[in-house]
Design an enzyme around this catalytic site. Structure first.
Site, PDB file in Angstrom:
ATOM      1  N   GLY A 205       0.775  -1.045  -0.087  1.00  0.00           N
ATOM      2  CA  GLY A 205      -0.045  -0.103  -0.006  1.00  0.00           C
ATOM      3  C   GLY A 205       0.840   1.283  -0.119  1.00  0.00           C
ATOM      4  O   GLY A 205       2.189   1.157   0.304  1.00  0.00           O
TER       5      GLY A 205
ATOM      6  N   GLN B   2       3.282   9.980   1.270  1.00  0.00           N
ATOM      7  CA  GLN B   2       4.426   9.274   1.208  1.00  0.00           C
ATOM      8  C   GLN B   2       5.134   9.534  -0.121  1.00  0.00           C
ATOM      9  O   GLN B   2       6.258   9.408  -0.261  1.00  0.00           O
ATOM     10  CB  GLN B   2       4.066   7.648   1.298  1.00  0.00           C
ATOM     11  CG  GLN B   2       3.791   7.358   2.556  1.00  0.00           C
ATOM     12  CD  GLN B   2       3.466   5.702   2.521  1.00  0.00           C
ATOM     13  OE1 GLN B   2       2.603   5.030   2.101  1.00  0.00           O
ATOM     14  NE2 GLN B   2       4.769   4.852   2.881  1.00  0.00           N
TER      15      GLN B   2
ATOM     16  N   CYS C 220       6.632  -0.575   6.671  1.00  0.00           N
ATOM     17  CA  CYS C 220       6.130   0.684   5.877  1.00  0.00           C
ATOM     18  C   CYS C 220       7.117   1.177   5.147  1.00  0.00           C
ATOM     19  O   CYS C 220       8.290   1.044   5.336  1.00  0.00           O
ATOM     20  CB  CYS C 220       5.662   1.857   6.959  1.00  0.00           C
ATOM     21  SG  CYS C 220       5.246   3.447   6.065  1.00  0.00           S
ATOM     22  N   LEU C 221       7.147   1.631   3.753  1.00  0.00           N
ATOM     23  CA  LEU C 221       8.048   2.065   2.975  1.00  0.00           C
ATOM     24  C   LEU C 221       8.814   3.292   3.398  1.00  0.00           C
ATOM     25  O   LEU C 221       9.661   3.688   2.980  1.00  0.00           O
ATOM     26  CB  LEU C 221       7.400   2.190   1.535  1.00  0.00           C
ATOM     27  CG  LEU C 221       6.850   0.947   0.945  1.00  0.00           C
ATOM     28  CD1 LEU C 221       6.358   1.160  -0.823  1.00  0.00           C
ATOM     29  CD2 LEU C 221       7.953  -0.154   0.706  1.00  0.00           C
TER      30      LEU C 221
ATOM     31  N   HIS D 125      -3.958   1.041   7.917  1.00  0.00           N
ATOM     32  CA  HIS D 125      -2.570   1.413   7.913  1.00  0.00           C
ATOM     33  C   HIS D 125      -2.171   2.789   7.014  1.00  0.00           C
ATOM     34  O   HIS D 125      -1.764   3.846   7.194  1.00  0.00           O
ATOM     35  CB  HIS D 125      -1.388   0.563   7.488  1.00  0.00           C
ATOM     36  CG  HIS D 125       0.180   0.862   7.354  1.00  0.00           C
ATOM     37  ND1 HIS D 125       1.088   0.518   8.044  1.00  0.00           N
ATOM     38  CD2 HIS D 125       0.594   1.736   6.568  1.00  0.00           C
ATOM     39  CE1 HIS D 125       2.152   0.680   7.642  1.00  0.00           C
ATOM     40  NE2 HIS D 125       1.987   1.674   6.629  1.00  0.00           N
ATOM     41  N   GLU D 126      -3.003   2.744   5.701  1.00  0.00           N
ATOM     42  CA  GLU D 126      -2.695   3.627   4.739  1.00  0.00           C
ATOM     43  C   GLU D 126      -3.829   4.893   5.083  1.00  0.00           C
ATOM     44  O   GLU D 126      -3.301   6.129   4.997  1.00  0.00           O
ATOM     45  CB  GLU D 126      -3.101   3.153   3.346  1.00  0.00           C
ATOM     46  CG  GLU D 126      -2.322   2.232   2.688  1.00  0.00           C
ATOM     47  CD  GLU D 126      -0.789   2.455   2.759  1.00  0.00           C
ATOM     48  OE1 GLU D 126      -0.507   3.358   2.970  1.00  0.00           O
ATOM     49  OE2 GLU D 126      -0.274   1.299   3.171  1.00  0.00           O
TER      50      GLU D 126
ATOM     51  N   HIS E 171      -1.961   6.948   7.537  1.00  0.00           N
ATOM     52  CA  HIS E 171      -0.917   7.980   7.082  1.00  0.00           C
ATOM     53  C   HIS E 171      -1.550   9.381   6.682  1.00  0.00           C
ATOM     54  O   HIS E 171      -0.912  10.496   6.572  1.00  0.00           O
ATOM     55  CB  HIS E 171      -0.405   7.548   5.547  1.00  0.00           C
ATOM     56  CG  HIS E 171       0.817   6.484   5.718  1.00  0.00           C
ATOM     57  ND1 HIS E 171       2.073   6.797   6.373  1.00  0.00           N
ATOM     58  CD2 HIS E 171       0.981   5.364   5.399  1.00  0.00           C
ATOM     59  CE1 HIS E 171       2.818   5.965   6.342  1.00  0.00           C
ATOM     60  NE2 HIS E 171       2.197   4.838   5.587  1.00  0.00           N
TER      61      HIS E 171
HETATM   62 NI    NI Z   1       2.756   2.938   5.519  1.00  0.00          NI
END
Ligand code: NI
Length: 154
Positions: free
Chosen positions: A46, A51, A88-89, A130-131, A134
């Site tokens: 995701g 991000q 997480c990226l 999670h997204e 963000h």
């Molecule tokens: Ni993330």
């Protein structure tokens, strides 16, 4: 399509609240296309617009081979509990356990502005939660049950 640079933890941008998407136009489609490419390139499940440096409420996910774009997502129902590791990226190699609802229902719009409702369980629910976090400036490291592991590593 182009890949975009993923903003990393420590950058205040990740802590800001994203604004709703108002224009379902070519700029949004370009953003979504780039987010999808950036997510796949980095083997993510995701990615949220902040991000890639854009403070708008848009996310892309790919869980169990199901790709979806959610614009202005709102979680309208949740039930149960589930604990699994997340990464997480924007957070490098750290993985930590996070408690999330087992099942959620989310309302969102597609890239053309048409509303839809999606219900997901387990990893799909986890990924969406999670997204969506963000978009409110929240990272999984704020919620992880393994905080000591994360902060101990630094
Ligand atoms: Ni993330």
């Amino acid at each position: 399509m182009a890949t975009r640079k993923i903003v990393q933890v420590g950058d205040e941008l990740l802590r800001k609240k994203s604004k709703p998407v108002k224009d379902f136009d070519e700029d949004l489609w370009q953003l979504l296309d780039d987010m999808r490419e950036s997510m796949y390139k980095n083997d993510g499940m995701g990615l949220a617009a902040p991000q890639v440096g854009v403070l708008r409420r848009a996310i892309v996910i790919d869980v169990n081979g199901m790709f979806a774009e959610l614009i202005n997502p709102v979680i309208v129902a949740q039930e149960g509990e589930d604990i699994e590791e997340e990464g997480c990226l924007s957070v490098g190699s750290f993985h930590g356990r996070v408690k999330r609802p087992y099942k959620i229902t989310v309302k969102a719009c597609d890239r053309y502005g048409y509303p839809f409702t999606l219900t997901g369980e387990k990893y799909l629910a986890r990924c969406i939660c999670h997204e969506v976090d963000h978009l409110d400036g929240v990272l999984f490291i704020d919620k992880t049950l393994d905080k000591d592991k994360y902060f101990g590593k630094k």
